[in-house]
Structure formats: structure tokens, C-alpha cells
Design a protein around this motif. Structure first.
Motif, PDB file in Angstrom:
ATOM      1  N   ASP A   1       0.850  -1.182   0.000  1.00  0.00           N
ATOM      2  CA  ASP A   1       0.000   0.000   0.000  1.00  0.00           C
ATOM      3  C   ASP A   1       0.894   1.243   0.000  1.00  0.00           C
ATOM      4  OD1 ASP A   1      -1.467   2.273   1.462  1.00  0.00           O
ATOM      5  OD2 ASP A   1      -3.098   0.882   0.976  1.00  0.00           O
ATOM      6  N   GLU A   2       0.689   2.128  -0.960  1.00  0.00           N
ATOM      7  CA  GLU A   2       1.528   3.324  -1.082  1.00  0.00           C
ATOM      8  C   GLU A   2       1.465   4.222   0.146  1.00  0.00           C
ATOM      9  OE1 GLU A   2       0.662   5.519  -4.620  1.00  0.00           O
ATOM     10  OE2 GLU A   2       1.178   3.850  -5.941  1.00  0.00           O
ATOM     11  N   ASP A   3       0.283   4.315   0.768  1.00  0.00           N
ATOM     12  CA  ASP A   3       0.110   5.222   1.901  1.00  0.00           C
ATOM     13  C   ASP A   3       0.590   4.626   3.214  1.00  0.00           C
ATOM     14  OD1 ASP A   3      -1.057   7.133   0.207  1.00  0.00           O
ATOM     15  OD2 ASP A   3      -3.015   6.178   0.416  1.00  0.00           O
ATOM     16  N   THR A   4       0.202   3.381   3.467  1.00  0.00           N
ATOM     17  CA  THR A   4       0.494   2.772   4.769  1.00  0.00           C
ATOM     18  C   THR A   4       1.725   1.869   4.751  1.00  0.00           C
ATOM     19  OG1 THR A   4      -0.876   0.822   4.355  1.00  0.00           O
ATOM     20  CG2 THR A   4      -1.971   2.767   5.322  1.00  0.00           C
ATOM     21  N   GLU A   5       2.205   1.526   3.548  1.00  0.00           N
ATOM     22  CA  GLU A   5       3.316   0.593   3.366  1.00  0.00           C
ATOM     23  C   GLU A   5       2.992  -0.813   3.888  1.00  0.00           C
ATOM     24  OE1 GLU A   5       6.961   2.270   4.830  1.00  0.00           O
ATOM     25  OE2 GLU A   5       6.803   4.017   3.518  1.00  0.00           O
TER      26      GLU A   5
END
Length: 133
Positions: free
Chosen positions: A103-107
């Protein structure tokens, strides 16, 4: 999503090793992702084995392609599903599934979504094309 964008679903029903179908199908999915299409993938029957994390193919004398599945999200193939019954019939759990991206936001790692056959049927009815691999 525009009406011009085609919805294409790939179904993966074959075991990942022993034939070239699953590997070539993976290449086709990545190529198709470069075009303006809404790609989804459903793993069912023995195809669920393609998503089993930690496969070791050395004794088979072939190069594994597990890492390539790990970049599906990078290719914007985010609609990746696994048939629950197929997975359970083969002794697999959600924890056995490999990571297909981050996930780009949460990694946080992204794994395929486990769905029931009714959901698969509903998704299939919405597709312009269904391609088996």
C-alpha cells in the motif's frame, strides 16, 4: 470509469509448475496492464498454488516466478482474488498467500482478496472478456 475501458478478467486454474500456462499468463497480465483496461485476476482450482508464498523450484530445475507476482500492484493490477473453497480444499489459508504489493500510503503488504464462488460469479458477469490461464 469510462465505458470505453474494457473489463478483462483472467482466471488461473492450473498449478504453477509443470506447464508454461501460468507463467505465460502472468506475462500477458503484465503486458495487458500497460493498456487502458480494467484487469482482474481470479485464482481457483489448482491455480491457487501459484499464490502460495515460499515456493522453492530449485529441485524442479526451473526459475520460480513468485517475485513477479509480488509486483502486480506496481503494474496497477490490484483486483486479485482467490476462490475460498479452492484454497481451503488444498489446505491453504490466507496466511499462505504471497504478497502482491505494498500500500503506497500505509506501506502495509497487500495480499490477494479471498472471495466465495458467488462473488466470483458476480464479478464474471460484469466483464467484457474472461481469459483462462
Amino acid at each position: 470509469m469510462s465505458d470505453d475501458i474494457k473489463k478483462i478478467m483472467f482466471t488461473v486454474r492450473n498449478a504453477p509448475h509443470g506447464t508454461i500456462y501460468v507463467y505465460e499468463g502472468l506475462e500477458v497480465k503484465l503486458i495487458m496492464a500497460a493498456y487502458d483496461a480494467d484487469i482482474s485476476v481470479v485464482f481457483m482450482d489448482d491455480g491457487v498454488f501459484a499464490l502460495r508464498a515460499g515456493q522453492d523450484t530449485k529441485e524442479l530445475g526451473i526459475k520460480g516466478f513468485e517475485a513477479t507476482y509480488g509486483v502486480m500492484v506496481d503494474y496497477e493490477i490490484e483486483k486479485v482474488f482467490v476462490d475460498r473453497k479452492s484454497m481451503e480444499d488444498r489446505g491453504m489459508t490466507e496466511d499462505d498467500l504471497l504478497i502482491i504489493g505494498e500500500d503506497e500510503d500505509t506501506e502495509e503488504p497487500i495480499r490477494p482478496k479471498v472471495v466465495d464462488s458467488e462473488e466470483i460469479a458476480r464479478m464474471m458477469a460484469e466483464q467484457h472478456n474472461i481469459l483462462p490461464y
